[in-house]
Write a protein that holds these residues in place. Structure first.
Motif, PDB file in Angstrom:
ATOM      1  N   VAL A   1      -6.275   6.355 -13.407  1.00 21.47           N
ATOM      2  CA  VAL A   1      -6.337   6.877 -12.044  1.00 21.47           C
ATOM      3  C   VAL A   1      -6.451   8.388 -12.113  1.00 21.47           C
ATOM      4  CG1 VAL A   1      -5.166   7.023  -9.806  1.00 21.47           C
ATOM      5  CG2 VAL A   1      -4.890   4.977 -11.218  1.00 21.47           C
TER       6      VAL A   1
ATOM      7  N   THR B   1      -7.622   6.209   0.738  1.00 22.03           N
ATOM      8  CA  THR B   1      -6.779   6.269  -0.467  1.00 22.03           C
ATOM      9  C   THR B   1      -7.630   6.128  -1.719  1.00 22.03           C
ATOM     10  OG1 THR B   1      -4.879   5.384   0.728  1.00 22.03           O
ATOM     11  CG2 THR B   1      -4.836   5.194  -1.670  1.00 22.03           C
ATOM     12  N   ASN B   2      -8.576   5.219  -1.697  1.00 22.65           N
ATOM     13  CA  ASN B   2      -9.432   5.007  -2.866  1.00 22.65           C
ATOM     14  C   ASN B   2     -10.372   6.181  -3.124  1.00 22.65           C
ATOM     15  OD1 ASN B   2      -8.272   2.521  -3.427  1.00 22.65           O
ATOM     16  ND2 ASN B   2      -9.742   1.415  -2.182  1.00 22.65           N
ATOM     17  N   THR B   3     -10.672   6.959  -2.099  1.00 20.67           N
ATOM     18  CA  THR B   3     -11.476   8.161  -2.273  1.00 20.67           C
ATOM     19  C   THR B   3     -10.661   9.255  -2.954  1.00 20.67           C
ATOM     20  OG1 THR B   3     -12.827   7.644  -0.351  1.00 20.67           O
ATOM     21  CG2 THR B   3     -12.796   9.955  -1.050  1.00 20.67           C
TER      22      THR B   3
ATOM     23  N   THR C   1       0.800  -1.217   0.000  1.00 23.75           N
ATOM     24  CA  THR C   1       0.000   0.000   0.000  1.00 23.75           C
ATOM     25  C   THR C   1       0.839   1.276   0.000  1.00 23.75           C
ATOM     26  OG1 THR C   1      -0.214  -0.196   2.399  1.00 23.75           O
ATOM     27  CG2 THR C   1      -2.016  -1.067   1.042  1.00 23.75           C
TER      28      THR C   1
ATOM     29  N   GLU D   1      -9.216   8.077  -7.515  1.00 24.05           N
ATOM     30  CA  GLU D   1     -10.318   7.372  -8.173  1.00 24.05           C
ATOM     31  C   GLU D   1      -9.725   6.532  -9.294  1.00 24.05           C
ATOM     32  OE1 GLU D   1     -12.719  10.685  -9.356  1.00 24.05           O
ATOM     33  OE2 GLU D   1     -13.390  11.086  -7.300  1.00 24.05           O
ATOM     34  N   GLN D   2      -9.976   5.250  -9.243  1.00 22.24           N
ATOM     35  CA  GLN D   2      -9.308   4.334 -10.170  1.00 22.24           C
ATOM     36  C   GLN D   2     -10.284   3.388 -10.845  1.00 22.24           C
ATOM     37  OE1 GLN D   2      -6.882   1.741  -7.357  1.00 22.24           O
ATOM     38  NE2 GLN D   2      -7.637   3.393  -6.081  1.00 22.24           N
TER      39      GLN D   2
ATOM     40  N   THR E   1      -9.754  -3.006 -11.097  1.00 18.89           N
ATOM     41  CA  THR E   1     -10.571  -3.882 -10.269  1.00 18.89           C
ATOM     42  C   THR E   1      -9.796  -5.150  -9.976  1.00 18.89           C
ATOM     43  OG1 THR E   1     -11.617  -4.862 -12.222  1.00 18.89           O
ATOM     44  CG2 THR E   1     -12.775  -3.021 -11.153  1.00 18.89           C
TER      45      THR E   1
ATOM     46  N   GLU F   1      -4.855  -4.369  -1.077  1.00 20.48           N
ATOM     47  CA  GLU F   1      -5.939  -3.411  -1.229  1.00 20.48           C
ATOM     48  C   GLU F   1      -5.624  -2.128  -0.468  1.00 20.48           C
ATOM     49  OE1 GLU F   1     -10.749  -3.192  -0.499  1.00 20.48           O
ATOM     50  OE2 GLU F   1      -9.718  -5.103  -0.387  1.00 20.48           O
ATOM     51  N   HIS F   2      -5.843  -1.002  -1.129  1.00 17.48           N
ATOM     52  CA  HIS F   2      -5.646   0.296  -0.489  1.00 17.48           C
ATOM     53  C   HIS F   2      -6.819   0.609   0.437  1.00 17.48           C
ATOM     54  CE1 HIS F   2      -2.720   0.834  -3.792  1.00 17.48           C
ATOM     55  NE2 HIS F   2      -2.091   1.548  -2.882  1.00 17.48           N
TER      56      HIS F   2
ATOM     57  N   PRO G   1      -1.986   4.034  -5.787  1.00 18.29           N
ATOM     58  CA  PRO G   1      -2.756   3.512  -6.914  1.00 18.29           C
ATOM     59  C   PRO G   1      -2.172   3.924  -8.268  1.00 18.29           C
ATOM     60  CG  PRO G   1      -4.253   4.246  -5.219  1.00 18.29           C
ATOM     61  CD  PRO G   1      -2.870   4.684  -4.792  1.00 18.29           C
TER      62      PRO G   1
END
Length: 172
Positions: free
Chosen positions: A142, A117-119, A85, A122-123, A126, A112-113, A89
């Protein structure tokens, strides 16, 4: 039944790989602390490793990582790109796309982040059923959500380090 033996000796002690190679048939992997093709040069040329564990964010991006993989391809050495992590991304997407573009792809490490981080990042990537798909968005797929990033104040992070019994700092 190890998939590989990773970092079996400090990466700087490349002579030790000859000893390990002579005593095992288990594939060897190293490189997450390497920064240039020169760090890998002897290990690849002498076929002392089976997987390159470099990360795009530590290695200078896609182009330098592709160069080391082109060199490794001459010796049937595969990629095993580092994917914890602390590789953002963006870095993970870069490695995923590179893995799809080289014929000596081996495996992509994936962690998995966090939701935070995923907010912010944006990627379109999957991960399902053991497969990482790059998605359909253009470029690396991304996008930085600057508004979301602004809502999270900066907090400095520190990598862990080990100390020996006498208190001296030791590599981790």
């Amino acid at each position: 039944d190890l998939f590989w033996l990773e970092d079996c000796t400090p990466a700087e002690n490349q002579d030790a790989f000859r000893l390990v190679r002579s005593h095992t048939t288990t594939p060897l992997a190293v490189g997450e602390v390497f920064n240039t093709v020169f760090d890998f040069q002897t290990l690849i040329r002498e076929q002392l490793i089976d997987y390159v564990r470099a990360a795009s964010t530590h290695f200078g991006g896609i182009s330098p990582l592709k160069k080391v993989m082109d060199y490794a391809a001459q010796y049937q050495i595969k990629s095993g790109f580092h994917g914890p992590t602390d590789v953002s991304p963006v870095g993970l997407a870069a490695q995923t796309h590179l893995g799809l573009a080289i014929h000596n792809f081996g495996i992509q490490e994936y962690m998995e982040h966090s939701g935070t981080t995923n907010t912010v990042f944006e990627q379109s990537m999957t991960f399902a059923d053991g497969y990482l798909h790059p998605g359909e968005k253009p470029g690396l797929g991304v996008e930085l959500n600057e508004e979301a990033a602004a809502s999270f104040p900066y907090q400095q992070a520190y990598l862990p380090y080990n100390r020996l019994a006498d208190g001296t700092v030791h590599d981790w």
